[in-house]
Each structure stands twice: as C-alpha cells, then as structure tokens.
Design a protein around this motif. Structure first.
Motif, short mmCIF file in Angstrom:
data_model
loop_
_atom_site.label_atom_id
_atom_site.label_comp_id
_atom_site.label_asym_id
_atom_site.label_seq_id
_atom_site.Cartn_x
_atom_site.Cartn_y
_atom_site.Cartn_z
N PRO A 1 40.29 40.79 37.71
CA PRO A 1 41.30 39.73 37.64
C PRO A 1 42.21 39.88 36.43
O PRO A 1 41.73 40.06 35.31
N GLY A 2 43.51 39.85 36.66
CA GLY A 2 44.47 39.94 35.58
C GLY A 2 44.69 41.33 35.03
O GLY A 2 45.42 41.49 34.05
N LYS A 3 44.08 42.34 35.64
CA LYS A 3 44.22 43.70 35.17
C LYS A 3 44.80 44.61 36.25
O LYS A 3 44.80 44.28 37.43
N GLU A 4 45.28 45.77 35.81
CA GLU A 4 45.83 46.75 36.74
C GLU A 4 44.71 47.46 37.49
O GLU A 4 43.58 47.58 37.00
N ARG A 5 45.02 47.91 38.68
CA ARG A 5 44.06 48.69 39.44
C ARG A 5 43.83 50.02 38.73
O ARG A 5 44.78 50.67 38.28
N GLU A 6 42.57 50.43 38.62
CA GLU A 6 42.25 51.65 37.90
C GLU A 6 41.40 52.60 38.74
O GLU A 6 40.61 52.19 39.58
N PHE A 7 41.58 53.86 38.47
CA PHE A 7 40.85 54.92 39.14
C PHE A 7 39.39 54.91 38.72
O PHE A 7 39.07 54.69 37.56
N VAL A 8 38.50 55.17 39.67
CA VAL A 8 37.07 55.23 39.39
C VAL A 8 36.50 56.62 39.68
O VAL A 8 35.90 57.25 38.82
N ALA A 9 36.70 57.11 40.90
CA ALA A 9 36.14 58.40 41.28
C ALA A 9 36.86 58.94 42.51
O ALA A 9 37.43 58.19 43.29
#
Length: 125
Positions: free
Chosen positions: A41-49
C-alpha cells in the motif's frame, strides 16, 4: 490472450513460509518469460523474481535472494514462488506476470504483457 490466476496467499507470522502458484490458460505458456512482482500500500510495484521460458535461468531482487525460489512446470502451465523466512516487509499483493519473447536483459521491467489479479500476502511480526 493469456489468462493468469494467482493463489496461495494468506496471513502468516514472521518466519513462516508460503508457496504462491500462478496458473496460466489461453494458449502457449512454455514460450513466455514469467515473473513475480509485488506492491505494498502506498508504494510502487516492485520486481521480485523471474524465470526464463525453459526454466534454466532465474533472477531475484536483492530482497528475495536466499529466501524465495521461483520455478515453473510447463507441462502443467504453472509457475510458483516458494517464500521462506517471511518478514513483515514482505507484506504486499503479489502479482504473476508473463511476457512472450522478453529479452532477458529486460526481465526486471514492469511492462509485462499479461498480469494476474494478485494475491494478498500478510506477514505479522
């Protein structure tokens, strides 16, 4: 088109494990690079794997290295994310993504062609 559906999310305590699964349907799964992203919530989508279409190459965000493992089963049209030693900062909606003929150098980009609806992972302290 390719339809992706995630499952396996839930509420766990710090240190626990979860295994997320992504089921693909529509057509040709084996030729797609697959990846997992997450968004808090409130953050940018980020890469995981991410994992290559043959499954021979993988890439992980620094936050996931040593704890998460991505795998795929092309015969069953599924990709999984095994998450161990979960931390509160892992809390997010996790999304499965697919991109046909994606260059490996671009595997961490967020502009994948297909996305699932997401599954919630909540880790309490």
């Amino acid at each position: 088109q390719v339809h992706l559906v995630e499952s396996g999310g839930g509420l766990v305590q710090a240190g626990d494990s979860l295994r997320l699964s992504c089921a693909a349907s529509g057509r040709t799964f084996s030729s797609y690079v697959m990846a997992w992203f997450r968004q808090a919530p409130g953050k940018e989508r980020e890469f995981v794997a991410a994992i290559s279409w043959r499954g021979g190459s993988t890439d992980y965000a620094d936050s996931a290295k040593g704890r998460f493992t991505i795998s795929r089963d092309n015969a069953k049209n599924t990709v999984s994310l095994q998450m161990n030693s979960l931390k509160p900062e892992d809390t997010a909606v996790y999304y499965c993504a697919a991109h046909e003929t994606r260059l490996w150098v671009d595997v961490r980009r967020s502009d994948y062609g297909y996305w699932g609806q997401g599954t919630q992972v909540t880790v309490s302290s």
